[in-house]
Design an enzyme around this catalytic site. Structure first.
Site, PDB file in Angstrom:
ATOM      1  N   CYS A 113       0.845  -1.200   0.000  1.00 53.13           N
ATOM      2  CA  CYS A 113       0.000   0.000   0.000  1.00 53.13           C
ATOM      3  C   CYS A 113       0.881   1.252   0.000  1.00 53.13           C
ATOM      4  O   CYS A 113       1.776   1.379   0.838  1.00 53.13           O
ATOM      5  CB  CYS A 113      -0.896  -0.042   1.235  1.00 53.13           C
ATOM      6  SG  CYS A 113      -1.263   1.555   1.935  1.00 53.13           S
ATOM      7  N   GLU A 114       0.640   2.144  -0.947  1.00 55.26           N
ATOM      8  CA  GLU A 114       1.529   3.307  -1.065  1.00 55.26           C
ATOM      9  C   GLU A 114       1.251   4.375  -0.006  1.00 55.26           C
ATOM     10  O   GLU A 114       2.006   5.329   0.129  1.00 55.26           O
ATOM     11  CB  GLU A 114       1.454   3.917  -2.467  1.00 55.26           C
ATOM     12  CG  GLU A 114       0.164   4.618  -2.799  1.00 55.26           C
ATOM     13  CD  GLU A 114       0.167   5.178  -4.223  1.00 55.26           C
ATOM     14  OE1 GLU A 114       0.977   4.740  -5.048  1.00 55.26           O
ATOM     15  OE2 GLU A 114      -0.657   6.062  -4.489  1.00 55.26           O
ATOM     16  N   HIS A 115       0.167   4.222   0.738  1.00 49.13           N
ATOM     17  CA  HIS A 115      -0.144   5.208   1.775  1.00 49.13           C
ATOM     18  C   HIS A 115       0.507   4.878   3.117  1.00 49.13           C
ATOM     19  O   HIS A 115       0.747   5.765   3.926  1.00 49.13           O
ATOM     20  CB  HIS A 115      -1.660   5.328   1.956  1.00 49.13           C
ATOM     21  CG  HIS A 115      -2.354   5.744   0.705  1.00 49.13           C
ATOM     22  ND1 HIS A 115      -3.509   5.149   0.250  1.00 49.13           N
ATOM     23  CD2 HIS A 115      -2.033   6.684  -0.211  1.00 49.13           C
ATOM     24  CE1 HIS A 115      -3.877   5.714  -0.894  1.00 49.13           C
ATOM     25  NE2 HIS A 115      -2.995   6.645  -1.192  1.00 49.13           N
ATOM     26  N   HIS A 116       0.735   3.578   3.364  1.00 48.71           N
ATOM     27  CA  HIS A 116       1.303   3.175   4.650  1.00 48.71           C
ATOM     28  C   HIS A 116       2.548   2.300   4.502  1.00 48.71           C
ATOM     29  O   HIS A 116       3.164   1.934   5.496  1.00 48.71           O
ATOM     30  CB  HIS A 116       0.264   2.387   5.454  1.00 48.71           C
ATOM     31  CG  HIS A 116      -0.975   3.151   5.766  1.00 48.71           C
ATOM     32  ND1 HIS A 116      -2.068   3.168   4.942  1.00 48.71           N
ATOM     33  CD2 HIS A 116      -1.284   3.958   6.813  1.00 48.71           C
ATOM     34  CE1 HIS A 116      -3.019   3.938   5.462  1.00 48.71           C
ATOM     35  NE2 HIS A 116      -2.561   4.433   6.592  1.00 48.71           N
ATOM     36  N   GLN A 154      -4.952  -0.289  -4.926  1.00 48.60           N
ATOM     37  CA  GLN A 154      -5.492  -1.476  -5.612  1.00 48.60           C
ATOM     38  C   GLN A 154      -6.206  -1.122  -6.915  1.00 48.60           C
ATOM     39  O   GLN A 154      -6.152  -1.864  -7.888  1.00 48.60           O
ATOM     40  CB  GLN A 154      -6.440  -2.210  -4.655  1.00 48.60           C
ATOM     41  CG  GLN A 154      -6.811  -3.590  -5.155  1.00 48.60           C
ATOM     42  CD  GLN A 154      -7.660  -4.349  -4.156  1.00 48.60           C
ATOM     43  OE1 GLN A 154      -7.392  -4.305  -2.955  1.00 48.60           O
ATOM     44  NE2 GLN A 154      -8.682  -5.037  -4.633  1.00 48.60           N
ATOM     45  N   HIS A 182      -5.743  -5.515   2.942  1.00 47.26           N
ATOM     46  CA  HIS A 182      -4.764  -4.442   3.127  1.00 47.26           C
ATOM     47  C   HIS A 182      -4.355  -4.462   4.594  1.00 47.26           C
ATOM     48  O   HIS A 182      -5.199  -4.251   5.461  1.00 47.26           O
ATOM     49  CB  HIS A 182      -5.384  -3.093   2.776  1.00 47.26           C
ATOM     50  CG  HIS A 182      -5.699  -2.947   1.312  1.00 47.26           C
ATOM     51  ND1 HIS A 182      -5.247  -1.908   0.549  1.00 47.26           N
ATOM     52  CD2 HIS A 182      -6.406  -3.741   0.477  1.00 47.26           C
ATOM     53  CE1 HIS A 182      -5.673  -2.050  -0.694  1.00 47.26           C
ATOM     54  NE2 HIS A 182      -6.379  -3.142  -0.765  1.00 47.26           N
ATOM     55  N   CYS A 184      -2.862  -2.370   6.237  1.00 43.29           N
ATOM     56  CA  CYS A 184      -3.062  -1.080   6.918  1.00 43.29           C
ATOM     57  C   CYS A 184      -4.476  -0.990   7.496  1.00 43.29           C
ATOM     58  O   CYS A 184      -4.730  -0.204   8.401  1.00 43.29           O
ATOM     59  CB  CYS A 184      -2.787   0.090   5.975  1.00 43.29           C
ATOM     60  SG  CYS A 184      -3.774   0.080   4.484  1.00 43.29           S
TER      61      CYS A 184
HETATM   62 ZN   LIG Z   1      -2.791   1.788   3.432  1.00 41.47          ZN
END
Ligand SMILES: [Zn+2]
Length: 225
Positions: A113-116, A154, A182, A184
């Site tokens: 996941c590119e956010h976490h 995704q 995910h 996260c």
């Molecule tokens: Zn995430």
């Protein structure tokens, strides 16, 4: 110019535009540094994060971690950022004249996941209807894996897989469904172990209700060997 040719060109333009929208945001200078230079820099960065957290990097168990993480980022989990690693696009003539849909299901997805920067783990199901050429089955797994090995969302991963197969096969009739967990969401924040995320992209003929239905029915088949 023949009207067919003009229409083809408009199609291609449309495709180019669509593929831009699904591109991973990379800087112009993304590949100016060598992999070895990247590993060295990331090693220093991870070292700094661990120092900031107060960890004792002289400890036997911890001292190799910055190097290990840096190598893992560059050579494994983010290796699909590098276009040099893109699977070769070889196709074969559809000699059997098989005109039905081909489905490759339950392709394992390991992404990040590119956010976490936490794992995304799941299954991808990919289908296409040949318009004259076919790809080796493992090519579909390789394409999924290549785009998965990037910092991802995704939705983008699903689109990138479809667009690459459309390009390789020279047809719009490609679809992909991904069902993934995910970490996260599952291991932090809301900590919902059970939830998973489903995304889908239906190109060309797959946007027709009955074709989409057929694909989704195949995915539901519980194949055990
Ligand atoms: Zn995430």
């Amino acid at each position: 110019m023949k009207i067919d040719k003009i229409l083809d060109e408009i199609d291609e333009l449309g495709e180019a535009h669509a593929s831009n929208s699904a591109e991973t945001p990379l800087r112009e200078d993304a590949f100016e540094k060598s992999d070895l230079e990247k590993i060295e820099l990331i090693k220093q960065d991870v070292n700094r994060i661990m120092q900031t957290l107060g960890l004792d990097l002289t400890d036997d168990s911890l001292k190799g971690t910055p190097q290990r993480v840096a190598k893992m980022f560059v050579n494994e989990i983010f290796s699909g950022l590098d276009p040099k690693r893109k699977p070769k696009a070889s196709t074969f003539a559809n000699k059997y004249k098989y005109g039905e849909m081909l489905v490759e299901k339950n392709i394992t997805v390991y992404s990040t996941c590119e956010h976490h920067l936490l794992p995304i783990v799941g299954k991808a199901h990919v289908a296409y209807i040949s318009n004259g050429s076919v790809v080796g089955l493992s090519k579909m797994n390789r394409i999924v894996d290549y785009y998965a090995k990037r910092p991802q969302v995704q939705e983008r991963l699903t689109m990138q897989i479809v667009q690459e197969l459309q390009r390789v096969l020279g047809t719009k009739d490609v679809a992909c469904v991904i069902d993934a967990k995910h970490l996260c969401v599952n291991s932090r924040g809301i900590r919902d172990i059970e939830s998973s995320t489903v995304t889908s992209e239906f190109g060309g003929a797959f946007s027709k209700k009955e074709v989409k239905r057929e694909f989704l029915d195949y995915i539901k088949l519980d194949t055990t060997f």
